[in-house]
Motif scaffolding. Structure first.
Motif, PDB file in Angstrom:
ATOM      1  N   GLY A 180      17.241  13.863  -6.478  1.00 51.00           N
ATOM      2  CA  GLY A 180      16.446  14.586  -7.466  1.00 51.00           C
ATOM      3  C   GLY A 180      15.037  14.033  -7.505  1.00 51.00           C
ATOM      4  N   THR A 309      18.158  -0.171  -1.034  1.00 51.91           N
ATOM      5  CA  THR A 309      18.147  -0.023  -2.493  1.00 51.91           C
ATOM      6  C   THR A 309      16.826   0.569  -2.980  1.00 51.91           C
ATOM      7  N   ALA A 311      14.401   4.331  -3.432  1.00 53.82           N
ATOM      8  CA  ALA A 311      14.565   5.512  -4.286  1.00 53.82           C
ATOM      9  C   ALA A 311      15.814   6.305  -3.924  1.00 53.82           C
ATOM     10  N   SER A 312      16.126   6.389  -2.626  1.00 56.50           N
ATOM     11  CA  SER A 312      17.316   7.150  -2.222  1.00 56.50           C
ATOM     12  C   SER A 312      18.581   6.396  -2.623  1.00 56.50           C
ATOM     13  N   SER A 333      15.807  -6.526  -0.361  1.00 58.57           N
ATOM     14  CA  SER A 333      14.978  -7.063  -1.442  1.00 58.57           C
ATOM     15  C   SER A 333      15.132  -6.172  -2.664  1.00 58.57           C
ATOM     16  N   HIS A 335      14.244  -4.006  -6.019  1.00 56.76           N
ATOM     17  CA  HIS A 335      13.199  -3.044  -6.391  1.00 56.76           C
ATOM     18  C   HIS A 335      13.092  -3.008  -7.915  1.00 56.76           C
ATOM     19  N   LYS A 432       6.446  -2.351  -4.714  1.00 56.82           N
ATOM     20  CA  LYS A 432       7.131  -1.278  -3.997  1.00 56.82           C
ATOM     21  C   LYS A 432       7.087  -0.081  -4.926  1.00 56.82           C
ATOM     22  N   ARG A 433       7.480   1.058  -4.415  1.00 64.48           N
ATOM     23  CA  ARG A 433       7.480   2.243  -5.278  1.00 64.48           C
ATOM     24  C   ARG A 433       8.336   1.980  -6.518  1.00 64.48           C
ATOM     25  N   TRP A 598       7.132   0.267   2.373  1.00 65.08           N
ATOM     26  CA  TRP A 598       6.899   1.231   3.459  1.00 65.08           C
ATOM     27  C   TRP A 598       5.457   1.718   3.508  1.00 65.08           C
TER      28      TRP A 598
HETATM   29  P1  NAP Z   1      12.732   3.071   1.074  1.00 65.62           P
HETATM   30  O1  NAP Z   1      12.087   3.084  -0.236  1.00 65.62           O
HETATM   31  O2  NAP Z   1      11.914   2.733   2.258  1.00 65.62           O
HETATM   32  O3  NAP Z   1      13.976   2.129   0.959  1.00 65.62           O
HETATM   33  C1  NAP Z   1      14.674   1.724   2.090  1.00 65.62           C
HETATM   34  C2  NAP Z   1      15.648   0.652   1.708  1.00 65.62           C
HETATM   35  O4  NAP Z   1      16.332   0.251   2.870  1.00 65.62           O
HETATM   36  C3  NAP Z   1      14.955  -0.586   1.152  1.00 65.62           C
HETATM   37  O5  NAP Z   1      15.754  -1.138   0.162  1.00 65.62           O
HETATM   38  C4  NAP Z   1      14.870  -1.481   2.364  1.00 65.62           C
HETATM   39  O6  NAP Z   1      14.787  -2.839   2.067  1.00 65.62           O
HETATM   40  C5  NAP Z   1      16.167  -1.155   3.040  1.00 65.62           C
HETATM   41  N1  NAP Z   1      16.144  -1.444   4.447  1.00 65.62           N
HETATM   42  C6  NAP Z   1      15.366  -0.871   5.384  1.00 65.62           C
HETATM   43  N2  NAP Z   1      15.604  -1.437   6.576  1.00 65.62           N
HETATM   44  C7  NAP Z   1      16.554  -2.380   6.380  1.00 65.62           C
HETATM   45  C8  NAP Z   1      17.197  -3.323   7.218  1.00 65.62           C
HETATM   46  N3  NAP Z   1      16.903  -3.396   8.515  1.00 65.62           N
HETATM   47  N4  NAP Z   1      18.109  -4.144   6.665  1.00 65.62           N
HETATM   48  C9  NAP Z   1      18.399  -4.078   5.362  1.00 65.62           C
HETATM   49  N5  NAP Z   1      17.809  -3.224   4.499  1.00 65.62           N
HETATM   50  C10 NAP Z   1      16.896  -2.386   5.021  1.00 65.62           C
HETATM   51  O7  NAP Z   1      13.394   4.509   1.414  1.00 65.62           O
HETATM   52  P2  NAP Z   1      13.957   5.600   0.416  1.00 65.62           P
HETATM   53  O8  NAP Z   1      14.780   4.985  -0.608  1.00 65.62           O
HETATM   54  O9  NAP Z   1      14.544   6.676   1.251  1.00 65.62           O
HETATM   55  O10 NAP Z   1      12.654   6.136  -0.279  1.00 65.62           O
HETATM   56  C11 NAP Z   1      11.505   6.441   0.477  1.00 65.62           C
HETATM   57  C12 NAP Z   1      10.536   7.198  -0.376  1.00 65.62           C
HETATM   58  O11 NAP Z   1      10.983   8.547  -0.489  1.00 65.62           O
HETATM   59  C13 NAP Z   1      10.438   6.727  -1.794  1.00 65.62           C
HETATM   60  O12 NAP Z   1       9.644   5.593  -1.958  1.00 65.62           O
HETATM   61  C14 NAP Z   1       9.872   7.957  -2.449  1.00 65.62           C
HETATM   62  O13 NAP Z   1       8.512   8.089  -2.218  1.00 65.62           O
HETATM   63  C15 NAP Z   1      10.628   9.048  -1.739  1.00 65.62           C
HETATM   64  N6  NAP Z   1      11.862   9.372  -2.492  1.00 65.62           N
HETATM   65  C16 NAP Z   1      11.719   9.871  -3.746  1.00 65.62           C
HETATM   66  C17 NAP Z   1      12.818  10.146  -4.490  1.00 65.62           C
HETATM   67  C18 NAP Z   1      12.645  10.666  -5.885  1.00 65.62           C
HETATM   68  O14 NAP Z   1      11.645  11.228  -6.245  1.00 65.62           O
HETATM   69  N7  NAP Z   1      13.598  10.432  -6.720  1.00 65.62           N
HETATM   70  C19 NAP Z   1      14.094   9.927  -4.000  1.00 65.62           C
HETATM   71  C20 NAP Z   1      14.216   9.427  -2.707  1.00 65.62           C
HETATM   72  C21 NAP Z   1      13.090   9.159  -1.958  1.00 65.62           C
HETATM   73  P3  NAP Z   1      13.361  -3.501   1.672  1.00 65.62           P
HETATM   74  O15 NAP Z   1      13.057  -3.041   0.293  1.00 65.62           O
HETATM   75  O16 NAP Z   1      13.582  -4.948   1.781  1.00 65.62           O
HETATM   76  O17 NAP Z   1      12.376  -2.989   2.673  1.00 65.62           O
END
Ligand code: NAP
Length: 632
Positions: A180, A309, A311-312, A333, A335, A432-433, A598
């Motif tokens: 969402g 951990t 946003a997704s 890490s 958030h 972070k976000r 990111w």
């Molecule tokens: P993300 O914020 O990049 O989170 C990725 C997660 O995976 C982080 O916890 C990261 O750890 C971990 N990770 C990545 N590589 C890893 C590895 N090799 N080993 C262990 N852990 C690893 O991705 P996302 O959650 O898909 O979100 C991306 C962006 O999409 C958000 O910031 C936002 O802009 C958007 N989004 C928005 C919504 C919403 O509006 N509700 C929902 C989903 C996505 P680290 O933190 O240590 O890097």
């Protein structure tokens, strides 16, 4: 026409929030005394910031009902925008603080009080003069749709190329449980296409996707879209100043079309990042990324691992936890996540009726939300050079965030001091976000949920093994590991003047563009949601998109009305913009040395985000400066 259906009005008034109701009363009646009476009870822009006594609310509802019935009975037209002095008072009262003058154009554009979109770029020539021109837009997500609507409005021929079978972009692809929006959705929507039917204040993916589908249909955009087709290459041909855009359809057939303008609307978060864990390929059960959710896999009763951990993960974890046998969360890490009382709140029938049937209510409500979630935080994300604890916070306001969120986390995890130690991030809030708590902390204390912060060592056929030697037996793995955000435009082959490719200019992950939109050496190429335009302090990505679409429409007008075939951004404004962007980032939270996010590329440069306030970016993109370009 204002309705005279009293039952409908009663319903609408029963659900109306105080601040927009106040603004409507004053707008429709000019009765300024209401501002004096109600403003003291509005302490901030969110509806949960107001504390007006019930008796006062009843009087407001009764007065507004009488005003509306009078409009209905007399049929007199609705008033125009209030005079400036009154407008300022209304705006300030509605959000519990003064509104600087510099925000007025932005507010007018977002509220569209007269239903006219002031961002529409006017033309001096006739639509027939645009025949023969072709713009190719890559992507039919919200940016691509917005671009398409404005191209269509201007009569510019265009094709949208979309790799999926339908529109929606990120809201199509992300179909994981709990998906969402984090931005209040009455603001997270196209300004010229408000939606009064959101069932939640932060709606779920299906509704967001359905909104995009409706927008595509309403504006009849689908007939311009080549679905299930990817752009593999775009090569600029200097002999005819055109882009040769190569398409590949789902059956592998390729075709090259000639375009005058090449517009990327692919976004930043469209290529899942799949970490190279040792042994991942040997895992025997299902493995899938959040953005490629495999709905055919039934996770109920299974032992599920979730890696990531962000946003997704924040949305998936608590959603599946009640149904799985066990959820093991692998956190690299921690958030930060804030709570918002509206995050899980439904929009009741009363509020929906208010949005639909009380004139101007939806507009003032949008203003209120825009103010609540835009530039308010920006100043607090800058480093105070004299701050004594620079590793954990940036300044006094940022420290207050830390204290408040930490207290909130404590309230959620109770006596689980083991969890507290893991989930309170060491770096400053907003590094972070910032996430919105989706019952995350509460779900961590469930009996069937384990949070481990020990790094992953390897993956075996039926387990994830962490560095401490613990073997976590699991049946399925969810990769909530984010996206290849910094590798913008990848994997398209994009080649500009002189055979230079975008990768030659940017390398793998160091994108730069003037205003995030244009790159020297790549004439007539434009980007939506390009480098340096992601919003991380607040605001809505759709707001930025609309700023960029207006800028691009001015570029196209410049080409079409001057007869120039190509416009190429000069190096000097490009470099000056990026120097300002980098210098501003250097002092802001996303560049903090203690945080991985990111937003940064491998070299540590923040490449995805805008360091500017919305009001600044709007000003920068409002008017095309033709001196920034050479024309051919
Ligand atoms: P993300 O914020 O990049 O989170 C990725 C997660 O995976 C982080 O916890 C990261 O750890 C971990 N990770 C990545 N590589 C890893 C590895 N090799 N080993 C262990 N852990 C690893 O991705 P996302 O959650 O898909 O979100 C991306 C962006 O999409 C958000 O910031 C936002 O802009 C958007 N989004 C928005 C919504 C919403 O509006 N509700 C929902 C989903 C996505 P680290 O933190 O240590 O890097």
């Amino acid at each position: 026409m204002v309705t005279n259906d009293e039952a409908l009005l009663d319903l609408a008034l029963s659900g109306a929030d105080v601040a927009p109701m106040l603004m409507v009363i004053v707008h429709l009646s000019g009765e300024e005394h209401w501002l004096d009476e109600v403003a003291p009870f509005i302490a901030g822009p969110w509806n949960f910031h107001e504390s007006a006594p019930e008796a006062l609310k009843q009087r407001m509802r009764a007065r507004l009902k009488a005003i509306l019935l009078d409009y209905a009975a007399t049929g007199r037209p609705l008033p125009p925008e209030p005079p400036a002095h009154l407008l300022h008072r209304m705006l300030a009262a509605g959000v519990g603080g003064p509104i600087p003058e510099e925000y007025m154009p932005m507010i007018r554009e977002e509220t569209m009080l007269d239903d006219h979109d002031p961002k529409t770029v006017p033309w001096r020539t006739e639509p027939k003069d645009r025949e023969g021109f072709l713009a190719v837009v890559v992507g039919a997500g919200v940016s691509g749709l917005c671009m398409a609507i404005k191209l269509q409005e201007a009569g510019i021929p265009f094709v949208v190329v979309e790799r999926n079978a339908t529109v929606g972009g990120t809201w199509l692809e992300n179909a994981y449980p709990g998906c969402g929006v984090d931005t209040p959705n009455h603001f997270y929507s196209l300004s010229f296409e408000p939606n009064h039917d959101w069932t939640e204040h932060f709606s779920k993916r299906d509704e967001l996707w359905a909104y995009m589908e409706r927008v595509a249909d309403k504006y009849d955009i689908r007939r311009h879209i080549r679905f299930r087709t990817e752009v593999t290459a775009a090569v600029y041909d200097e002999t005819n100043e055109r882009w040769a855009v190569t398409l590949r359809d789902a059956d592998g057939r390729t075709e090259t079309i000639q375009a005058n303008a090449f517009i990327s609307a692919v976004g930043q978060l469209n290529r899942p990042s799949i970490p190279d864990f040792a042994g991942l390929a040997d895992f025997a059960g299902p493995v899938f990324h959040t953005a490629r959710w495999d709905a055919s896999q039934d996770l109920r009763g299974k032992r599920v691992a979730m890696i990531g951990t962000g946003a997704s993960g924040m949305q998936v974890g608590p959603t599946i936890a009640p149904d799985v046998a066990h959820l093991t969360i692998f956190q690299r890490s921690a958030h930060w996540a804030v709570s918002n009382p509206n995050y899980h709140a439904a929009v009741g029938p009363g509020k929906m009726a208010a949005l639909k049937h009380i004139p101007f209510y939806a507009k003032w409500y949008r203003f209120q939300l825009m103010w609540a979630s835009s530039d308010g935080l920006h100043a607090s994300l800058h480093v105070d050079p004299d701050w004594p604890t620079p590793d954990t916070s940036l300044n006094a306001a940022n420290q207050k965030f830390r204290d408040d969120i930490e207290a909130y986390i404590r309230s959620q995890v109770g006596d689980r001091s083991d969890l507290l130690a893991k989930v309170v991030p060491p770096y400053p809030p907003y590094g972070k976000r910032m996430l919105r708590d989706n019952h995350w902390y509460k779900s961590l204390v469930r009996d069937n949920v384990t949070l481990t912060d020990d790094p992953i060592d390897r993956i075996e056929a039926d387990a994830i093994v962490t560095k401490d030697g613990t073997r976590h037996a699991v049946d399925a793995i969810v990769l909530a590991t984010g996206f290849e955000a910094q590798k913008m435009l990848w994997p398209m082959h994009v080649q500009g003047r002189g055979g230079q490719t975008i990768r030659d200019v940017w390398g793998e992950d160091n994108p730069r563009a003037h205003l995030g939109i244009v790159v020297p050496g790549f004439p007539n190429m434009f980007m939506l949601y390009g480098p340096g335009t992601n919003l991380a302090h607040g605001g809505s990505a759709i707001y930025h998109t609309e700023c960029q679409v207006r800028y691009i429409m001015q570029c196209l007008r410049e080409l079409l009305e001057t007869g120039a075939k190509a416009m190429d951004c000069k190096r000097e404004p490009h470099d000056a913009f990026n120097a300002l962007l980098d210098a501003t980032h250097a002092n802001m939270v996303w560049a903090h040395r203690g945080v991985g996010n990111w937003y940064k590329n491998k070299g540590g440069r923040v490449v995805t985000n805008s360091p500017f306030r919305l009001v600044d970016y709007r000003r920068m993109t409002e008017k095309l400066d033709r001196n920034d370009f050479t024309f051919a």
